[in-house]
Design an enzyme around this catalytic site. Structure first.
Site, mmCIF file in Angstrom:
data_model
loop_
_atom_site.group_PDB
_atom_site.id
_atom_site.type_symbol
_atom_site.label_atom_id
_atom_site.label_comp_id
_atom_site.label_asym_id
_atom_site.label_seq_id
_atom_site.Cartn_x
_atom_site.Cartn_y
_atom_site.Cartn_z
ATOM 1 N N TYR A 1 -45.659 -2.013 -2.443
ATOM 2 C CA TYR A 1 -46.550 -1.047 -3.081
ATOM 3 C C TYR A 1 -46.578 0.273 -2.311
ATOM 4 C CZ TYR A 1 -50.778 1.163 -4.814
ATOM 5 O OH TYR A 1 -51.670 2.074 -5.317
ATOM 6 N N PHE B 1 -44.247 9.401 -5.436
ATOM 7 C CA PHE B 1 -44.837 10.713 -5.213
ATOM 8 C C PHE B 1 -43.789 11.695 -4.703
ATOM 9 C CE2 PHE B 1 -48.871 8.344 -5.165
ATOM 10 C CZ PHE B 1 -49.632 9.160 -5.990
ATOM 11 N N GLY C 1 -43.108 1.952 -2.440
ATOM 12 C CA GLY C 1 -42.818 2.389 -3.802
ATOM 13 C C GLY C 1 -43.648 3.595 -4.210
ATOM 14 N N CYS C 2 -44.923 3.589 -3.862
ATOM 15 C CA CYS C 2 -45.780 4.738 -4.185
ATOM 16 C C CYS C 2 -45.328 5.982 -3.422
ATOM 17 C CB CYS C 2 -47.233 4.430 -3.865
ATOM 18 S SG CYS C 2 -48.020 3.366 -5.081
ATOM 19 N N ALA C 3 -45.002 5.839 -2.156
ATOM 20 C CA ALA C 3 -44.510 6.985 -1.381
ATOM 21 C C ALA C 3 -43.268 7.565 -2.050
ATOM 22 C CB ALA C 3 -44.209 6.564 0.059
#
Length: 134
Positions: free
Chosen positions: A97, A105, A100-102
């Site tokens: 998570y 963005f 993946g989020c980094a």
């Protein structure tokens, strides 16, 4: 943080407007699609912007990419301790998570909008951001 509300509950969530004093303000910070014109965006049709008068909108996407990179790095450094606290499955979920989020963005797939809004009748907010730099 309207990304936690779900599309079906957005109308109820944005009723906060009725709770604001006439000279009050609301700050909302949420993960959005990068295309805020999308019907899926809580900022667009029927969403936050339609119910408030935005005084300041800022996309913190690039900042949040760096924040998430730091969180992911710290997560890796403390991996053994975190595995012990959370268990292998939860550890792996959060590891993916954060990374993946980094990535999302950093590659402009998702955005983070921070919105300062007031009722449309509120004329008390400054016209410029000069007050922020004094």
């Amino acid at each position: 943080m309207f990304e936690h509300v779900s599309l079906k509950n957005l109308r109820q969530y944005f009723k906060v407007n009725s709770l604001l004093a006439d000279n009050g303000a609301a700050m909302n910070h949420g993960i959005t699609p990068t295309d805020v014109e999308s019907g899926e965006s809580p900022l667009g049709a029927g969403g936050f912007i339609d119910r408030y008068s935005p005084s300041n909108i800022e996309n913190l996407r690039r900042h949040y990419a760096l924040t998430l990179e730091h969180w992911a790095d710290n997560f890796e450094v403390n991996g053994e301790k975190l595995r012990g606290l959370a268990g292998e499955q939860r550890y792996r979920i959060w590891r993916v998570y954060l990374a993946g989020c980094a990535y999302g963005f950093a590659h402009n797939w998702i955005a983070l909008h921070q919105i300062l809004a007031t009722k449309t009748s509120n004329k008390s907010w400054p016209l410029t951001r000069d007050y922020m730099y004094r």
